[in-house]
Scaffold this motif. Structure first.
Motif, mmCIF file in Angstrom:
data_model
loop_
_atom_site.group_PDB
_atom_site.id
_atom_site.type_symbol
_atom_site.label_atom_id
_atom_site.label_comp_id
_atom_site.label_asym_id
_atom_site.label_seq_id
_atom_site.Cartn_x
_atom_site.Cartn_y
_atom_site.Cartn_z
ATOM 1 N N LEU A 186 35.773 38.391 47.464
ATOM 2 C CA LEU A 186 34.425 38.847 47.136
ATOM 3 C C LEU A 186 34.382 40.363 46.967
ATOM 4 O O LEU A 186 33.811 40.877 45.991
ATOM 5 C CB LEU A 186 33.452 38.406 48.233
ATOM 6 N N ILE A 187 34.985 41.088 47.888
ATOM 7 C CA ILE A 187 34.979 42.558 47.803
ATOM 8 C C ILE A 187 35.729 43.036 46.555
ATOM 9 O O ILE A 187 35.259 43.910 45.823
ATOM 10 C CB ILE A 187 35.604 43.168 49.074
ATOM 11 N N ALA A 188 36.904 42.424 46.296
ATOM 12 C CA ALA A 188 37.705 42.830 45.136
ATOM 13 C C ALA A 188 36.959 42.567 43.825
ATOM 14 O O ALA A 188 36.940 43.418 42.932
ATOM 15 C CB ALA A 188 39.036 42.081 45.137
ATOM 16 N N PHE A 231 48.333 37.457 32.415
ATOM 17 C CA PHE A 231 49.209 37.129 33.551
ATOM 18 C C PHE A 231 48.560 37.571 34.859
ATOM 19 O O PHE A 231 48.523 36.812 35.842
ATOM 20 C CB PHE A 231 50.570 37.805 33.373
ATOM 21 N N LEU A 232 48.043 38.797 34.891
ATOM 22 C CA LEU A 232 47.424 39.308 36.114
ATOM 23 C C LEU A 232 46.142 38.551 36.448
ATOM 24 O O LEU A 232 45.798 38.392 37.626
ATOM 25 C CB LEU A 232 47.119 40.803 35.964
ATOM 26 N N VAL A 242 43.935 43.479 41.591
ATOM 27 C CA VAL A 242 44.961 42.633 42.224
ATOM 28 C C VAL A 242 45.553 43.342 43.441
ATOM 29 O O VAL A 242 45.715 42.738 44.514
ATOM 30 C CB VAL A 242 46.072 42.275 41.214
ATOM 31 N N LEU A 243 45.848 44.629 43.304
ATOM 32 C CA LEU A 243 46.391 45.400 44.434
ATOM 33 C C LEU A 243 45.366 45.503 45.560
ATOM 34 O O LEU A 243 45.708 45.375 46.748
ATOM 35 C CB LEU A 243 46.812 46.793 43.968
ATOM 36 N N ALA A 244 44.094 45.736 45.188
ATOM 37 C CA ALA A 244 43.042 45.826 46.205
ATOM 38 C C ALA A 244 42.872 44.494 46.927
ATOM 39 O O ALA A 244 42.729 44.454 48.155
ATOM 40 C CB ALA A 244 41.727 46.244 45.548
#
Length: 361
Positions: A344-346, A177-178, A320-322
């Motif tokens: 890109l960073i995440a 799901f995430l 996902v939070l980041a």
């Protein structure tokens, strides 16, 4: 409910131990739990169809379509679990036959018939139901080539809902799901912050960049049972070698895709209209983010099938939070490019985390 991954992991383990009854018990429990849960979801979705169509989509005419689509859930669940059992034997052809040939053909046939009889709208839902039913029927045949249905049904005895199988499958379901949210979060936030025409440009760019997902889909089905087998036998050397080979192939193909986007991305975007070429920088950054994700993309399979599904779930939730925080900061300041940079960073952070965890495992 991600039970197909649990089936693959535990069937390989029981097969290595020569425990045939244990394997059929896992199969029986997976099918029973999967069908019970999917049947409950079908009833719930059907009951809520009028509310969903009216309150969520604001189109009451969708209620019948949603109700019909709800009936596909048990058939799709059954097919995934059964094919998971077949793939645990490292037999991939039936997955390709059913998902790549049978289901699309029956969908096309069903949609064509419904169109000609005048069921243009709800006919699509009926075609999906026909496709799911056909896939389940062919899955029964494929399963019977390698397993006994009689023994599988016998394995349903003494059913318990909370077992090692469900404990393993629940975090995998959460991860899946995430994962969907992770791949679409930037597009959703672009839709919230930016004008419609920029949303359209970004949507085209992200769909092109996500083409790289197909590369992993080629390798993951065969890599999954191999990881389970080598992890169970504790052959860490071969496991590391296979992981390196898969990663190298995926990364090589995705790098070729990245370079092609750098060279020809503008021409590709211009197919949709001259105004879409302003999304070239987004397309390149998004393609680079997919390369970064692919560089350790099979790390999630390695973590899950080696018995660390909760760790993989935590990784994905953190990213996902980041990504949400980065998009919240970057999109108002840099627009579409900010969303691409946030992704890109995440994804780079996730790749670094997976490198560390895979190395330690």
């Amino acid at each position: 409910v991600a039970l197909d991954k649990g089936v693959q992991r535990y069937l390989v383990a029981y097969r290595e131990e020569g425990d045939e009854p244990g394997g059929y018990r896992i199969l029986g429990h997976a099918l029973a739990i999967g069908l019970l849960v999917s049947a409950a979801m079908t009833v719930l979705t059907g009951a809520l169809a009028p509310v969903i169509s009216d309150s969520v989509f604001r189109k009451p005419q969708l209620a019948t379509m949603i109700s019909v689509l709800a009936f596909t859930i048990p058939f799709l669940t059954f097919t995934h679990i059964v094919l998971g059992a077949v793939k645990s034997l490292e037999v991939m052809k039936f997955d390709a036959y059913i998902k790549g040939v049978t289901e699309p053909l029956f969908f096309f046939f069903g949609a064509s018939v419904c169109f000609f009889v005048g069921w243009h709208f709800n006919g699509i839902a009926l075609a999906h139901l026909l496709s799911a039913l056909a896939g389940a029927c062919f899955a029964v045949i494929a399963f019977a080539k390698y397993y006994s249905w009689r023994k599988c049904l016998a394995g349903m005895r003494n059913l318990r809902l909370w077992t090692d199988l469900t404990q393993f499958s629940l975090p995998v379901m959460g991860y899946e799901f995430l994962y969907i949210l992770m791949m679409r979060l930037d597009a959703l936030m672009v839709g919230y912050f930016l004008p419609v025409f920029q949303v359209g440009i970004y949507a085209v760019a992200i769909e092109i960049a996500l083409t790289t997902k197909k590369v992993r889909q080629w390798f993951d089905p065969i890599f999954t049972p191999i990881v389970s087998e080598l992890n169970h036998s504790r052959d860490i050397s071969r496991l590391g070698h296979n992981f390196a080979v898969v990663t190298r192939w995926i990364l090589t193909i995705n790098l070729a895709f990245l370079f092609s986007m750098i060279l020809f991305g503008g021409e590709l975007l211009s197919i949709f209209g001259a105004e879409f070429t302003v999304g070239l920088s987004c397309l390149i950054v998004l393609s680079l983010s997919q390369v970064m994700y692919a560089s350790m993309g099979s790390g999630d399979t390695l973590l899950i099938m080696s018995g660390h599904p909760y760790l993989n779930l935590v990784n994905t939730a953190a990213v996902v939070l980041a990504n949400f925080g980065l998009n919240l900061f970057l999109i108002p300041r840099f627009g579409m490019l900010g969303a691409a940079l946030g992704t890109l960073i995440a994804f780079s952070i996730l790749s670094v985390i997976r490198v560390i965890e895979v190395y330690r495992i």
